[in-house]
Scaffold this motif. Structure first.
Motif, short mmCIF file in Angstrom:
data_model
loop_
_atom_site.label_atom_id
_atom_site.label_comp_id
_atom_site.label_asym_id
_atom_site.label_seq_id
_atom_site.Cartn_x
_atom_site.Cartn_y
_atom_site.Cartn_z
N ARG A 114 0.81 -1.21 0.00
CA ARG A 114 0.00 0.00 0.00
C ARG A 114 0.85 1.27 0.00
O ARG A 114 0.33 2.34 -0.24
CB ARG A 114 -0.91 0.02 1.24
N SER A 115 2.14 1.15 0.26
CA SER A 115 2.95 2.34 0.45
C SER A 115 3.50 2.93 -0.85
O SER A 115 4.05 4.01 -0.84
CB SER A 115 4.11 2.05 1.39
N ALA A 116 3.37 2.24 -1.97
CA ALA A 116 3.98 2.75 -3.19
C ALA A 116 3.14 2.41 -4.42
O ALA A 116 2.40 1.44 -4.42
CB ALA A 116 5.37 2.14 -3.36
N THR A 117 3.29 3.23 -5.43
CA THR A 117 2.63 2.94 -6.70
C THR A 117 3.35 1.80 -7.39
O THR A 117 4.51 1.49 -7.07
CB THR A 117 2.66 4.18 -7.62
N ALA A 118 2.71 1.21 -8.35
CA ALA A 118 3.33 0.13 -9.11
C ALA A 118 4.56 0.64 -9.84
O ALA A 118 5.57 -0.07 -9.96
CB ALA A 118 2.32 -0.46 -10.09
N ALA A 119 4.51 1.88 -10.32
CA ALA A 119 5.65 2.45 -11.04
C ALA A 119 6.86 2.59 -10.11
O ALA A 119 7.99 2.29 -10.51
CB ALA A 119 5.29 3.79 -11.65
N LEU A 120 6.63 3.06 -8.88
CA LEU A 120 7.74 3.21 -7.94
C LEU A 120 8.31 1.84 -7.59
O LEU A 120 9.53 1.67 -7.54
CB LEU A 120 7.29 3.94 -6.67
N ARG A 121 7.46 0.89 -7.37
CA ARG A 121 7.93 -0.47 -7.05
C ARG A 121 8.78 -1.01 -8.21
O ARG A 121 9.85 -1.58 -7.99
CB ARG A 121 6.76 -1.39 -6.76
N ALA A 122 8.31 -0.80 -9.43
CA ALA A 122 9.05 -1.29 -10.60
C ALA A 122 10.40 -0.60 -10.71
O ALA A 122 11.42 -1.24 -11.01
CB ALA A 122 8.23 -1.08 -11.87
N ARG A 123 10.44 0.70 -10.47
CA ARG A 123 11.71 1.44 -10.53
C ARG A 123 12.67 0.96 -9.44
O ARG A 123 13.88 0.84 -9.68
CB ARG A 123 11.47 2.94 -10.41
N LEU A 124 12.13 0.72 -8.24
CA LEU A 124 12.97 0.22 -7.16
C LEU A 124 13.57 -1.14 -7.51
O LEU A 124 14.77 -1.36 -7.35
CB LEU A 124 12.16 0.10 -5.86
N ILE A 125 12.73 -2.03 -7.98
CA ILE A 125 13.21 -3.37 -8.33
C ILE A 125 14.23 -3.28 -9.46
O ILE A 125 15.25 -3.96 -9.44
CB ILE A 125 12.02 -4.28 -8.71
N ASP A 126 13.98 -2.40 -10.42
CA ASP A 126 14.91 -2.23 -11.53
C ASP A 126 16.26 -1.70 -11.03
O ASP A 126 17.32 -2.22 -11.42
CB ASP A 126 14.31 -1.27 -12.56
N GLU A 127 16.25 -0.68 -10.18
CA GLU A 127 17.50 -0.11 -9.66
C GLU A 127 18.25 -1.12 -8.80
O GLU A 127 19.48 -1.25 -8.89
CB GLU A 127 17.22 1.17 -8.88
N VAL A 128 17.52 -1.87 -7.97
CA VAL A 128 18.14 -2.91 -7.15
C VAL A 128 18.80 -3.95 -8.05
O VAL A 128 19.93 -4.38 -7.82
CB VAL A 128 17.09 -3.56 -6.21
N GLY A 129 18.10 -4.32 -9.12
CA GLY A 129 18.65 -5.30 -10.06
C GLY A 129 19.86 -4.78 -10.79
O GLY A 129 20.86 -5.49 -10.95
N LYS A 130 19.81 -3.52 -11.24
CA LYS A 130 20.94 -2.93 -11.96
C LYS A 130 22.20 -2.93 -11.11
O LYS A 130 23.31 -3.15 -11.61
CB LYS A 130 20.63 -1.49 -12.38
N ARG A 131 22.04 -2.64 -9.84
CA ARG A 131 23.21 -2.55 -8.96
C ARG A 131 23.59 -3.89 -8.34
O ARG A 131 24.57 -3.98 -7.59
CB ARG A 131 22.93 -1.55 -7.83
N GLY A 132 22.81 -4.92 -8.61
CA GLY A 132 23.12 -6.23 -8.05
C GLY A 132 22.91 -6.30 -6.55
O GLY A 132 23.67 -6.94 -5.84
N LEU A 133 21.87 -5.63 -6.06
CA LEU A 133 21.62 -5.56 -4.62
C LEU A 133 20.46 -6.45 -4.15
O LEU A 133 20.01 -6.33 -3.02
CB LEU A 133 21.33 -4.10 -4.22
N ALA A 134 19.98 -7.34 -5.01
CA ALA A 134 18.83 -8.17 -4.64
C ALA A 134 19.14 -9.02 -3.40
O ALA A 134 18.29 -9.18 -2.53
CB ALA A 134 18.42 -9.05 -5.81
N ARG A 135 20.35 -9.54 -3.32
CA ARG A 135 20.71 -10.36 -2.15
C ARG A 135 20.62 -9.54 -0.86
O ARG A 135 20.14 -10.02 0.16
CB ARG A 135 22.12 -10.90 -2.29
N GLN A 136 21.09 -8.28 -0.93
CA GLN A 136 21.05 -7.45 0.26
C GLN A 136 19.61 -7.13 0.66
O GLN A 136 19.29 -7.08 1.84
CB GLN A 136 21.84 -6.14 0.04
N VAL A 137 18.73 -6.92 -0.32
CA VAL A 137 17.33 -6.63 -0.01
C VAL A 137 16.68 -7.86 0.61
O VAL A 137 15.95 -7.76 1.61
CB VAL A 137 16.56 -6.17 -1.27
N THR A 138 16.96 -9.05 0.06
CA THR A 138 16.37 -10.26 0.65
C THR A 138 16.96 -10.55 2.03
O THR A 138 16.26 -11.02 2.91
CB THR A 138 16.56 -11.48 -0.28
N ARG A 139 18.24 -10.22 2.23
CA ARG A 139 18.82 -10.37 3.58
C ARG A 139 18.16 -9.41 4.57
O ARG A 139 17.93 -9.77 5.73
CB ARG A 139 20.32 -10.12 3.54
#
Length: 184
Positions: A114-139
């Motif tokens: 509920r805290s973010a629009t779908a566009a913001l969520r997509a941008r966050l996931i994209d930026e996390v993926g670009k920087r290779g930070l998915a492991r840190q987010v899941t941790r």
């Protein structure tokens, strides 16, 4: 090699005689680059920025005036060039966040639908993926779930983290940034 007064006088005489740059350079046995630099110093400060191929012509025009003092102009020193520093690149938005902050923001926003629009969520996931930070987010999510384990009744934290990371889009299908065998 330092220019002598005799060479300076010869330069002026050759320019007054209507010689072109190559003939002037040959007449003083210097390179045309060196001659252009020397002739440029004989020009008034405001004319020293003329193109190289116009220096001889510009000086010849000034030398037509019998009162033109090329020696006095040679003594004038142009003001120093301004120091120009390239502007610091300022990144804004998600790209401007340091990795640690992006991990925290991504986890917080992705934690609550509920805290973010779908566009913001997509941008966050994209930026996390670009920087290779998915492991840190899941941790970060795993750490968060560990603190909630008992009150919420979470038995297998790893299974919850797996389900969450797949649900928000941090899967191998969506990002192939070196993952093997799963989102971490």
């Amino acid at each position: 090699m330092t220019w002598t007064e005799e060479e300076n006088e010869r330069l002026v005489a050759l320019v007054r005689a209507g010689e072109d740059l190559d003939a002037v350079a040959d007449g003083v046995q210097r390179s045309s680059t060196s001659v252009v630099a020397r002739l440029r110093r004989m020009l008034p400060l405001e004319h020293r920025s003329c193109p190289n191929d116009r220096v001889v012509i510009a000086l010849r025009g000034h030398l037509r005036d019998p009162g033109y003092d090329w020696q006095a102009n040679m003594l004038l020193t142009p003001p120093p060039r301004p120091i120009v520093r390239s502007p610091e690149i300022v990144r804004t938005g998600l790209a401007g966040l340091p990795d640690d902050d992006l991990v925290g923001v991504a986890h917080s926003v992705l934690l609550d639908d509920r805290s973010a629009t779908a566009a913001l969520r997509a941008r966050l996931i994209d930026e996390v993926g670009k920087r290779g930070l998915a492991r840190q987010v899941t941790r970060a999510h795993e750490t968060y779930l560990t603190t909630l384990r008992e009150p919420v009744g979470i038995g297998d934290v790893r299974e919850w983290v797996d389900r969450w990371s797949i649900a928000i889009g941090l899967t191998e299908d969506r990002y192939t940034y070196g993952w093997s065998g799963g989102p971490w």
